[in-house]
Design a protein around this motif. Structure first.
Motif: not given
Length: 112
Positions: A25-33, A67-76
């Protein structure tokens, strides 16, 4: 006397499910923000500059942010794969004696 109640047992799996749901839920909120911030920045860029170049730049930068916020695990994971692990890096020790140099390099200082 035992304080543990056998009638109300909460398994750790329930806590892990709750934590995973909260993280999602927090991840979805971060992408929405980030998306909202990108749209607001694009509108504000047009409002302030009335220029399509500035507006396009704000839109592209906003898309990169989302894009960066949505793909944080892949970028990491990509960054982790590029950085060598500490045990894989061989440390080289400098051995030898320290002594005077064979020649001296003299360069006049430019003090102008």
């Amino acid at each position: 006397m035992s304080y543990a109640s056998t009638e109300h047992v909460q398994l750790a799996g329930d806590i892990f499910n709750w934590a995973e749901t909260l993280r999602s839920n927090v991840e979805g909120l971060a992408v929405a923000a980030a998306g909202t911030l990108a749209v607001v920045a694009t509108v504000m860029a047009y409002w302030k500059t009335k220029s399509w170049a500035g507006t396009l730049a704000a839109a592209v930068l906003g898309a990169v942010l989302v894009f960066a916020v949505k793909n944080i695990p892949q970028i990491s994971n990509m960054v982790d794969s590029e950085v060598p692990q500490e045990d894989a890096v061989s440390t080289q020790m400098v051995t030898g004696s320290y002594g005077p140099l064979d020649h001296v390099v003299v360069i006049p200082a430019d003090l102008r």
